[in-house]
Design an enzyme around this catalytic site. Structure first.
Site, mmCIF file in Angstrom:
data_model
loop_
_atom_site.group_PDB
_atom_site.id
_atom_site.type_symbol
_atom_site.label_atom_id
_atom_site.label_comp_id
_atom_site.label_asym_id
_atom_site.label_seq_id
_atom_site.Cartn_x
_atom_site.Cartn_y
_atom_site.Cartn_z
ATOM 1 N N ASP A 1 18.536 63.622 51.563
ATOM 2 C CA ASP A 1 17.051 62.964 51.606
ATOM 3 C C ASP A 1 16.111 64.165 52.470
ATOM 4 O OD1 ASP A 1 14.537 61.598 51.286
ATOM 5 O OD2 ASP A 1 14.903 60.643 53.190
ATOM 6 N N ASP B 1 16.499 67.825 50.387
ATOM 7 C CA ASP B 1 15.680 67.934 48.879
ATOM 8 C C ASP B 1 14.452 68.441 49.501
ATOM 9 O OD1 ASP B 1 14.749 65.531 50.066
ATOM 10 O OD2 ASP B 1 14.442 64.711 47.839
ATOM 11 N N ASP C 1 9.465 60.659 46.627
ATOM 12 C CA ASP C 1 10.346 60.757 47.945
ATOM 13 C C ASP C 1 9.674 59.399 48.792
ATOM 14 O OD1 ASP C 1 12.328 61.902 49.495
ATOM 15 O OD2 ASP C 1 10.757 62.404 50.810
ATOM 16 N N ASP D 1 12.318 56.205 49.483
ATOM 17 C CA ASP D 1 12.496 56.005 50.889
ATOM 18 C C ASP D 1 12.468 54.483 51.359
ATOM 19 O OD1 ASP D 1 13.204 58.756 51.348
ATOM 20 O OD2 ASP D 1 11.474 59.013 52.446
#
Length: 141
Positions: free
Chosen positions: A11, A14, A32, A36
């Protein structure tokens, strides 16, 4: 635990890779943040699954507190305010969960440690949510 650790490394990587290569996009940032939230909930649900009758309430409160942190920031930014304050941000909550998982596994008293971990995450989430609400309201007035 290993899956959680690898997930968090990927995570972080990226976003850094996108910045380094100049490929940062608004849609990527949006996705993202949304994913999350799913990961946060899945982690807590996974812990609760181990001892559901003992951990359901702490897990529920941890998810609600965590989502409160996220939504207060999102809503503040939607209104043009900056809202990156608070002691219980995502990185802090995940670090607490990782330490709690390791300690619970090693201690032989997993249920108590996992419950304490989830309650800490919940309390920090609610404190941070309130902090962000007050911080944002000052900016908007």
């Amino acid at each position: 635990m290993l899956t959680l650790f690898i997930s968090q490394i990927l995570d972080c990587t990226d976003g850094d890779l996108a910045r380094l290569t100049g490929r940062v996009t608004r849609s990527g940032a949006y996705l993202d943040r949304v994913f999350d939230r799913f990961v946060d909930a899945a982690i807590v649900i996974g812990i609760v699954y181990l001892y559901p009758s003992e951990l359901w309430l702490a897990g529920f409160m941890a998810v609600v507190g965590s989502f409160g942190v996220s939504i207060t920031r999102a809503m503040a930014e939607a209104e043009g305010a900056e809202c990156k304050v608070g002691i219980g941000g995502r990185d802090t909550r995940l670090a607490i969960i990782m330490v709690g998982l390791l300690y619970g596994y090693a201690s032989g008293n997993a249920v108590s440690v996992y419950a304490a971990t989830l309650w800490i995450v919940a309390v920090l989430g609610f404190i941070t949510t309130l902090h962000r609400m007050l911080h944002t309201l000052k900016q908007l007035d």
